[in-house]
Design a protein around this motif. Structure first.
Motif, PDB file in Angstrom:
ATOM      1  N   ARG A 208       0.817  -1.213   0.000  1.00  0.00           N
ATOM      2  CA  ARG A 208       0.000   0.000   0.000  1.00  0.00           C
ATOM      3  C   ARG A 208       0.853   1.267   0.000  1.00  0.00           C
ATOM      4  NH1 ARG A 208      -5.272  -0.023  -1.497  1.00  0.00           N
ATOM      5  NH2 ARG A 208      -6.552  -1.437  -0.257  1.00  0.00           N
ATOM      6  N   GLY A 209       2.094   1.163   0.436  1.00  0.00           N
ATOM      7  CA  GLY A 209       2.934   2.340   0.576  1.00  0.00           C
ATOM      8  C   GLY A 209       4.105   2.339  -0.389  1.00  0.00           C
ATOM      9  N   ILE A 210       4.761   3.496  -0.473  1.00  0.00           N
ATOM     10  CA  ILE A 210       5.933   3.667  -1.329  1.00  0.00           C
ATOM     11  C   ILE A 210       7.176   3.625  -0.461  1.00  0.00           C
ATOM     12  CG2 ILE A 210       6.952   5.100  -3.136  1.00  0.00           C
ATOM     13  CD1 ILE A 210       4.341   6.699  -3.166  1.00  0.00           C
ATOM     14  N   ASP A 211       8.151   2.828  -0.856  1.00  0.00           N
ATOM     15  CA  ASP A 211       9.410   2.824  -0.109  1.00  0.00           C
ATOM     16  C   ASP A 211      10.517   3.427  -0.981  1.00  0.00           C
ATOM     17  OD1 ASP A 211      10.079   0.844  -1.939  1.00  0.00           O
ATOM     18  OD2 ASP A 211       9.854  -0.789  -0.504  1.00  0.00           O
ATOM     19  N   TYR A 218      11.581   4.802 -10.037  1.00  0.00           N
ATOM     20  CA  TYR A 218      10.658   5.724 -10.705  1.00  0.00           C
ATOM     21  C   TYR A 218      11.411   6.991 -11.088  1.00  0.00           C
ATOM     22  CZ  TYR A 218       6.265   8.227 -11.594  1.00  0.00           C
ATOM     23  OH  TYR A 218       5.230   8.922 -12.169  1.00  0.00           O
ATOM     24  N   GLN A 219      11.516   7.265 -12.372  1.00  0.00           N
ATOM     25  CA  GLN A 219      12.417   8.307 -12.861  1.00  0.00           C
ATOM     26  C   GLN A 219      11.673   9.556 -13.346  1.00  0.00           C
ATOM     27  OE1 GLN A 219      15.821   7.803 -12.630  1.00  0.00           O
ATOM     28  NE2 GLN A 219      15.238   5.906 -11.589  1.00  0.00           N
ATOM     29  N   GLY A 256       5.424  -0.803 -10.574  1.00  0.00           N
ATOM     30  CA  GLY A 256       4.150  -0.409 -11.173  1.00  0.00           C
ATOM     31  C   GLY A 256       3.250   0.177 -10.103  1.00  0.00           C
ATOM     32  N   ARG A 257       2.204   0.844 -10.555  1.00  0.00           N
ATOM     33  CA  ARG A 257       1.216   1.447  -9.655  1.00  0.00           C
ATOM     34  C   ARG A 257      -0.166   1.179 -10.228  1.00  0.00           C
ATOM     35  NH1 ARG A 257      -0.941   7.095  -9.752  1.00  0.00           N
ATOM     36  NH2 ARG A 257      -1.858   7.551  -7.703  1.00  0.00           N
ATOM     37  N   VAL A 272      10.559  -0.800 -16.190  1.00  0.00           N
ATOM     38  CA  VAL A 272      11.466  -1.943 -16.090  1.00  0.00           C
ATOM     39  C   VAL A 272      12.888  -1.450 -16.347  1.00  0.00           C
ATOM     40  CG1 VAL A 272      12.079  -4.223 -16.990  1.00  0.00           C
ATOM     41  CG2 VAL A 272       9.663  -3.515 -16.895  1.00  0.00           C
ATOM     42  N   ASP A 273      13.803  -1.817 -15.466  1.00  0.00           N
ATOM     43  CA  ASP A 273      15.208  -1.475 -15.671  1.00  0.00           C
ATOM     44  C   ASP A 273      15.684  -2.048 -17.000  1.00  0.00           C
ATOM     45  OD1 ASP A 273      18.233  -2.256 -15.410  1.00  0.00           O
ATOM     46  OD2 ASP A 273      17.920  -0.728 -13.882  1.00  0.00           O
ATOM     47  N   ALA A 274      16.512  -1.276 -17.704  1.00  0.00           N
ATOM     48  CA  ALA A 274      16.978  -1.705 -19.027  1.00  0.00           C
ATOM     49  C   ALA A 274      17.669  -3.066 -18.977  1.00  0.00           C
ATOM     50  CB  ALA A 274      17.925  -0.653 -19.602  1.00  0.00           C
TER      51      ALA A 274
END
Length: 333
Positions: A208-211, A218-219, A256-257, A272-274
């Motif tokens: 539920r939260g962002i760490d 997230y860029q 993702g969100r 997704v990381d390259a």
């Protein structure tokens, strides 16, 4: 595209058809090849001084001299899609807005002025769903002052390409010197097929939260201040997905969100990381989020993707997403 009636092309539109969807053919000089013909389909937004203005799906008006018309007719709105859920523009506009809630907002008639210290245009633009309650010149002047007071550029978010969208407003903004900077698609799909994908969801962690790990992947910002966390955490039911990297301490391989809002599940921030691409991680993230949304009673999916993001289009095509309408951000000159 057929314009003929009894073997003869006809111009069957008049200034009385302003506001309707039309299809026209015009001629221009083609050099040695003689005349060249161009077809345009869109909303007839004005017909003044022998010049027609037509706003197609792209949101950028096309100006056509009346004397160049070869044929023209009123055409029905685009047919309803045969795949995926049914949806009106108004319904989707409100659902999308609730997934990107601003830090502060203020009404201007039926318009909503939104700001979030510049993080994402979707939370830093006017949502003009209706009448501003004052003449357009005055409304635009108020919008410019409101954003200037906050040290932000003035943006207005508009939509084209579906019944009830804002082709007329797009044309009026252009006439007032506003310029379109970004165009994106709003796509919709049935949710169950996404949840049923044969994707490796075992590594996907939902929270539920962002760490800090999620934010490191997230860029879309310089510094993740409180305004960023406020916008990302906003919505009726918000979930964050993380796929850890291969080694301990690595930034996530994918994130993702998802915002669940009644029957709708909105997907965003799928990155997704390259180094981990082409492993099916984007599909795994969306599948895991879709299953959570299905558990909460959602049945339909939406997402927003910029018009030139071809790689994402291919993925979303395979998942069954179709374009419902386009949205644009117009910036004050």
């Amino acid at each position: 595209m057929e314009f003929t009636m009894g073997g003869r092309a006809e111009v069957r539109i008049t200034p009385a058809d302003v506001g309707k969807r039309v299809s026209v053919r015009r001629r221009s000089e083609g050099g040695a090849a003689g005349w060249r013909f161009t077809d345009t389909v869109g909303v007839l937004t004005s017909w003044n001084n022998h010049v027609l203005s037509i706003t197609p799906k792209s949101g950028e008006s096309v100006h056509i001299a009346e004397s160049s018309l070869v044929a023209g007719k009123v055409v029905p709105s685009a047919p309803a899609r045969r795949r995926g859920p049914s949806a009106t523009f108004a319904e989707l506009a409100h659902v999308c807005a609730r997934a990107w809630q601003p830090v502060e907002s203020e009404p201007l008639g039926d318009w909503q002025l939104r700001a979030a210290e510049g993080f994402t245009r979707r939370a830093n633009s006017v949502l003009p769903l209706g009448d501003p309650g004052v003449p357009l010149d005055e409304a635009l002047a108020r919008v410019e002052r409101w954003y200037e007071d906050r040290g932000l550029p003035a943006y207005i978010q508009t939509a084209t390409g579906a019944e009830g969208t804002q082709e007329n407003l797009c044309a009026e903004l252009e006439e007032h010197g506003w310029r379109r900077e970004v165009t994106a698609q709003v796509r919709i799909a049935a949710l169950a097929p996404i949840g049923d994908l044969d994707a490796d969801v075992a590594r996907v962690r939902l929270s539920r939260g962002i760490d800090e790990a999620w934010l490191s992947r997230y860029q879309r910002f310089d510094t993740p201040g409180p305004h960023v966390l406020k916008v990302l955490g906003s919505g009726p039911s918000v979930w964050f997905a993380t796929v850890p990297g291969d080694a301990a301490g690595d930034a996530p391989a994918a994130i993702g969100r998802c915002v669940v809002d009644g029957r709708w599940a909105g997907f965003m921030a799928v990155e997704v990381d390259a180094a981990y691409r082409r492993r099916g991680l984007a599909s795994a993230v969306m599948t895991a989020l879709a299953r959570q949304a299905l558990d909460e009673g959602a049945s339909a999916a939406w997402l927003q993707v910029e018009a030139d993001n071809e790689g994402a289009h291919a993925l979303y095509d395979r998942m069954g997403f179709v374009t419902h309408h386009l949205y644009h951000h117009f910036r004050s000159a």
